[in-house]
Design a protein around this motif. Structure first.
Motif, mmCIF file in Angstrom:
data_model
loop_
_atom_site.group_PDB
_atom_site.id
_atom_site.type_symbol
_atom_site.label_atom_id
_atom_site.label_comp_id
_atom_site.label_asym_id
_atom_site.label_seq_id
_atom_site.Cartn_x
_atom_site.Cartn_y
_atom_site.Cartn_z
ATOM 1 N N PHE A 175 -1.779 -16.270 -29.425
ATOM 2 C CA PHE A 175 -2.117 -14.955 -28.902
ATOM 3 C C PHE A 175 -0.987 -13.974 -29.184
ATOM 4 O O PHE A 175 0.156 -14.365 -29.397
ATOM 5 N N ALA A 222 0.674 -9.663 -24.924
ATOM 6 C CA ALA A 222 -0.703 -9.355 -24.531
ATOM 7 C C ALA A 222 -0.813 -9.313 -23.008
ATOM 8 O O ALA A 222 -0.327 -10.201 -22.310
ATOM 9 N N SER A 273 -2.553 -9.628 -19.468
ATOM 10 C CA SER A 273 -3.635 -10.392 -18.859
ATOM 11 C C SER A 273 -4.573 -9.447 -18.108
ATOM 12 O O SER A 273 -4.124 -8.560 -17.385
ATOM 13 N N LYS A 297 -5.343 -10.446 -22.941
ATOM 14 C CA LYS A 297 -5.785 -11.829 -22.866
ATOM 15 C C LYS A 297 -6.641 -11.995 -21.629
ATOM 16 O O LYS A 297 -6.285 -11.532 -20.546
ATOM 17 N N ASP A 305 -10.881 -19.002 -23.719
ATOM 18 C CA ASP A 305 -9.889 -17.924 -23.706
ATOM 19 C C ASP A 305 -10.383 -16.784 -24.591
ATOM 20 O O ASP A 305 -11.105 -16.996 -25.574
ATOM 21 N N GLU A 361 -9.067 -13.007 -26.556
ATOM 22 C CA GLU A 361 -8.082 -11.981 -26.908
ATOM 23 C C GLU A 361 -8.855 -10.723 -27.271
ATOM 24 O O GLU A 361 -9.745 -10.755 -28.121
#
Length: 427
Positions: A38, A42, A44, A64, A174, A176
């Protein structure tokens, strides 16, 4: 000499960081593919089950998040009335998860009145091998699109394409997310896509391949240009490369998977998948290469030159070739290859051709976010030639090219230290 010693410390720190630590060494020894990398920094963000609670995404920002096994999550974009906006969503399922043939990620953009601005989805393909895939959403200001033109809030929803499909596991993925804006043009341009372009199937670029290690994510994609590039790839692994393609240029690519002496017999459908994404990480085209243990190859379909007017095309494939910048080649080797032919690694060669002379692009009335994302700079071309990202310093360039070992890396660091010390004596 506190400043010079600080610089030396930074260089040696970078050298030490470049050396493989215990975790990296263990991963290499076990043959376990590296996970998706990632973007550094980034932010969250939690996707909301209702648009009423959707967290904002700022253009130029990378985030993220996560996607549950069922249902959708939403995010908010606050936009003006003149800029085009794009949101790319990269879905990263666990390597241990399972997916159906048509499963994938779906991205929808709507305005506050519920009008749909765009819908896009990307699937894992016939190999049913979980790996990072990306889909994009957009809010376009276009004469042919009367909806989604107002300033205000827009909502980005993300969901799985086939969460209840045969073979799909219910675990969370997950995510991105990257939000971008493209300014409007200073002058009105064509309102239809070019009708004539060289659609002949390009021949794969010949020649000996140069070693160029692929990256583990979009942000860390390895720069390459026209040429033949080789790396080793293991079942379940995904490698990322980035290619600068300017206005008026055409990109073509062929992926080759080398033969194996494992003694295995059988056939893996779409064993090697090569996908092309545009600078906004919008999916353009892909090709699947089946594998039976002998060398195999597959090429992307012929694609038109990059042109601002391509956005008016009826087909999504042509429409995605709408801006200059760094295009991404993403190669994935199905984890099913290991069942028949072992853990590898397998030699993979990418033959990339960028044809045509760069042309002048549209005159934008402002800056994109992130800045320069829809442009090809001299630094981008230099990075493609050297194989390291633009902005990397000289020491790290030396470490990146060719995969220099730890001992050589330390020699590079000591050499730089010597140069710094000599400069200090003559200052």
């Amino acid at each position: 000499m506190p400043v010079r010693l600080g610089a030396v410390a930074m260089i040696l720190g970078a050298v030490a960081a470049a050396a493989p630590g215990p975790a990296a060494t263990a991963g290499k020894a076990s043959g376990t593919p590296s996970p998706y990398a990632f973007a550094d920094g980034a932010q969250s963000v939690e996707g909301a089950s209702s648009t009423g609670n959707a967290a904002p995404l700022k253009p130029g920002g990378t985030y993220k998040s996560s996607l549950p096994g069922s249902g959708k999550v939403s995010y908010r974009l606050d936009l003006d009335a003149v800029s085009n906006a794009y949101v790319s969503v990269t879905a990263v399922p666990s390597p241990d998860s399972t997916v159906s043939v048509i499963d994938g990620v779906k991205v929808t953009v709507q305005d506050i009145e519920g009008n749909t601005c765009s819908v896009d989805n990307t699937s894992f393909g016939a190999a049913r091998s979980p790996h990072p895939i990306a889909a994009w959403g957009m809010r376009e200001i276009s004469p042919g699109k009367p909806l989604c033109r107002k300033a205000g809030a827009y909502y980005v929803s993300v969901e799985r394409v086939d969460p209840d499909g045969e073979g799909s596991s219910p675990d969370a993925w997950d995510l991105e997310l990257l939000a971008m804006t493209e300014p409007h043009t200073a002058k009105a341009g064509p309102t239809s896509a070019p009708e004539v372009w060289n659609s002949a199937t390009p021949q794969p670029l010949p020649g000996q391949a140069e070693r160029r290690k692929g990256g583990a994510g979009f942000t860390g994609a390895t720069p390459i240009g026209q040429g033949a590039w080789q790396d080793d790839i293991r079942p379940g692994q995904t490698l990322f490369y980035t290619v600068p393609v300017d206005w008026g240029q055409q990109i073509s690519a062929t992926a080759e998977l080398g033969s194996t002496d494992s003694g295995g017999t059988g056939y893996t459908t779409d064993a090697l998948d090569l996908a092309l994404y545009n600078p906004a990480r919008g999916d353009i085209a892909d090709v699947g290469v089946g594998y039976n243990g002998d060398q195999k190859a597959g090429s992307l379909p012929p694609l038109p030159p990059v042109d601002h007017a391509n956005r008016h095309a009826a087909t999504a494939q042509v429409s995605a070739l709408r801006f200059a910048g760094s295009y991404y080649l993403v190669a994935h080797l199905s984890k099913g290859v290991a069942d028949t032919f072992g853990d590898g690694p397998f030699p993979m060669t990418l033959r990339v051709r960028v044809s045509g002379q760069p042309q002048g692009g549209p005159e934008y009335a402002g800056e994109s976010e992130p800045k320069g994302v829809f442009d090809v700079s001299d630094q981008d071309l230099e990075a493609a030639a050297e194989g390291v990202a633009a902005g990397d310093d000289t020491a790290m360039r030396a470490l990146a090219v060719g995969g220099i070992g730890t001992g050589s890396a330390l020699l590079v660091g000591l050499g730089v230290w010597t140069v710094v010390a000599r400069r200090g004596l003559t200052a």
